[in-house]
Design a protein around this motif. Sequence first.
Motif, PDB file in Angstrom:
ATOM      1  N   ILE A  98      25.904  28.107  25.206  1.00 17.60           N
ATOM      2  CA  ILE A  98      25.785  29.123  24.165  1.00 17.60           C
ATOM      3  C   ILE A  98      25.739  30.500  24.812  1.00 17.60           C
ATOM      4  CG2 ILE A  98      24.510  29.872  22.137  1.00 17.60           C
ATOM      5  CD1 ILE A  98      25.737  27.023  22.028  1.00 17.60           C
ATOM      6  N   TYR A  99      24.834  30.653  25.728  1.00 25.28           N
ATOM      7  CA  TYR A  99      24.775  31.798  26.614  1.00 25.28           C
ATOM      8  C   TYR A  99      23.931  31.375  27.802  1.00 25.28           C
ATOM      9  CZ  TYR A  99      20.348  32.558  24.113  1.00 25.28           C
ATOM     10  OH  TYR A  99      19.114  32.397  23.515  1.00 25.28           O
ATOM     11  N   ASN A 100      24.272  31.869  28.940  1.00 25.60           N
ATOM     12  CA  ASN A 100      23.573  31.479  30.148  1.00 25.60           C
ATOM     13  C   ASN A 100      22.113  31.907  30.085  1.00 25.60           C
ATOM     14  OD1 ASN A 100      23.317  30.409  32.746  1.00 25.60           O
ATOM     15  ND2 ASN A 100      23.912  32.317  33.731  1.00 25.60           N
ATOM     16  N   PRO A 101      21.169  30.976  30.283  1.00 22.48           N
ATOM     17  CA  PRO A 101      21.362  29.587  30.704  1.00 22.48           C
ATOM     18  C   PRO A 101      21.199  28.559  29.591  1.00 22.48           C
ATOM     19  CG  PRO A 101      19.112  30.174  31.146  1.00 22.48           C
ATOM     20  CD  PRO A 101      19.732  31.356  30.423  1.00 22.48           C
ATOM     21  N   LEU A 102      21.335  28.965  28.342  1.00 23.73           N
ATOM     22  CA  LEU A 102      21.081  28.059  27.225  1.00 23.73           C
ATOM     23  C   LEU A 102      22.256  27.111  27.015  1.00 23.73           C
ATOM     24  CD1 LEU A 102      19.382  27.103  24.833  1.00 23.73           C
ATOM     25  CD2 LEU A 102      20.451  28.904  23.461  1.00 23.73           C
ATOM     26  N   VAL A 103      21.996  25.821  27.158  1.00 27.72           N
ATOM     27  CA  VAL A 103      22.972  24.768  26.888  1.00 27.72           C
ATOM     28  C   VAL A 103      22.463  23.950  25.713  1.00 27.72           C
ATOM     29  CG1 VAL A 103      24.132  22.719  27.770  1.00 27.72           C
ATOM     30  CG2 VAL A 103      23.751  24.680  29.272  1.00 27.72           C
ATOM     31  N   TYR A 104      23.292  23.791  24.687  1.00 28.39           N
ATOM     32  CA  TYR A 104      22.911  23.051  23.504  1.00 28.39           C
ATOM     33  C   TYR A 104      23.690  21.750  23.447  1.00 28.39           C
ATOM     34  CZ  TYR A 104      20.933  22.562  18.844  1.00 28.39           C
ATOM     35  OH  TYR A 104      20.214  22.138  17.759  1.00 28.39           O
ATOM     36  N   ALA A 105      22.989  20.667  23.189  1.00 28.43           N
ATOM     37  CA  ALA A 105      23.604  19.349  23.156  1.00 28.43           C
ATOM     38  C   ALA A 105      23.947  18.927  21.734  1.00 28.43           C
ATOM     39  CB  ALA A 105      22.667  18.312  23.783  1.00 28.43           C
ATOM     40  N   TYR A 106      25.159  18.407  21.565  1.00 30.84           N
ATOM     41  CA  TYR A 106      25.609  17.854  20.294  1.00 30.84           C
ATOM     42  C   TYR A 106      25.949  16.391  20.498  1.00 30.84           C
ATOM     43  CZ  TYR A 106      25.913  22.625  18.548  1.00 30.84           C
ATOM     44  OH  TYR A 106      25.626  23.920  18.161  1.00 30.84           O
ATOM     45  N   TRP A 107      25.538  15.551  19.560  1.00 26.21           N
ATOM     46  CA  TRP A 107      25.687  14.106  19.676  1.00 26.21           C
ATOM     47  C   TRP A 107      26.608  13.535  18.617  1.00 26.21           C
ATOM     48  CZ3 TRP A 107      23.409  11.278  23.574  1.00 26.21           C
ATOM     49  CH2 TRP A 107      22.404  11.932  24.311  1.00 26.21           C
ATOM     50  N   GLY A 108      27.337  12.507  19.012  1.00 28.10           N
ATOM     51  CA  GLY A 108      28.112  11.747  18.057  1.00 28.10           C
ATOM     52  C   GLY A 108      27.226  10.800  17.277  1.00 28.10           C
ATOM     53  N   GLN A 109      27.814  10.114  16.302  1.00 25.64           N
ATOM     54  CA  GLN A 109      27.039   9.245  15.422  1.00 25.64           C
ATOM     55  C   GLN A 109      26.713   7.896  16.050  1.00 25.64           C
ATOM     56  OE1 GLN A 109      30.287   9.612  15.246  1.00 25.64           O
ATOM     57  NE2 GLN A 109      31.176   7.575  14.904  1.00 25.64           N
ATOM     58  N   GLY A 110      27.385   7.545  17.121  1.00 30.18           N
ATOM     59  CA  GLY A 110      27.173   6.274  17.786  1.00 30.18           C
ATOM     60  C   GLY A 110      28.176   5.226  17.349  1.00 30.18           C
ATOM     61  N   THR A 111      28.587   4.392  18.284  1.00 25.52           N
ATOM     62  CA  THR A 111      29.489   3.287  17.985  1.00 25.52           C
ATOM     63  C   THR A 111      28.985   2.041  18.701  1.00 25.52           C
ATOM     64  OG1 THR A 111      31.813   2.559  18.000  1.00 25.52           O
ATOM     65  CG2 THR A 111      31.070   3.843  19.893  1.00 25.52           C
ATOM     66  N   GLN A 112      28.965   0.927  17.990  1.00 25.37           N
ATOM     67  CA  GLN A 112      28.400  -0.311  18.516  1.00 25.37           C
ATOM     68  C   GLN A 112      29.381  -1.004  19.446  1.00 25.37           C
ATOM     69  OE1 GLN A 112      25.227  -1.874  17.887  1.00 25.37           O
ATOM     70  NE2 GLN A 112      25.927  -3.167  19.589  1.00 25.37           N
ATOM     71  N   VAL A 113      28.886  -1.383  20.609  1.00 16.50           N
ATOM     72  CA  VAL A 113      29.634  -2.215  21.550  1.00 16.50           C
ATOM     73  C   VAL A 113      28.841  -3.491  21.761  1.00 16.50           C
ATOM     74  CG1 VAL A 113      30.453  -2.470  23.919  1.00 16.50           C
ATOM     75  CG2 VAL A 113      30.772  -0.300  22.710  1.00 16.50           C
TER      76      VAL A 113
END
Length: 120
Positions: free
Chosen positions: A101-116
Amino acid sequence: QVQLVESGGGLVQAGGSLRLSCAASGIRFSIAAMGWYRQAPGEQRELVARITSSGITDYADSVTGRFTISSDNAKNTVNLQMNNLKPEDTAVYYCKFELLIYNPLVYAYWGQGTQVTVSS
């Protein structure tokens, strides 16, 4: 809003292969890294594989040599090729995008998940 959509999960026999894909939309910031994580029933979510924007990769010891992560920053996609699957690979797999987003801020985004699911 950033949205991550995963695909490719399923049920396979031990020794088989699957390819997971994750495509992101709504990206407005630089991608610092992309990765795959998994969570088995009753266990913590753990790192499976991760790749930085400069191409540096990191794998869990349990999947090294069997799984390969790849990415296309231009297309905002990350893939996980899983070969020689084992029953212990059974889990819900989640993709993650780390956006600067701006140094040093890192934002994590996640997927919904898939079953294996890997059967013996």
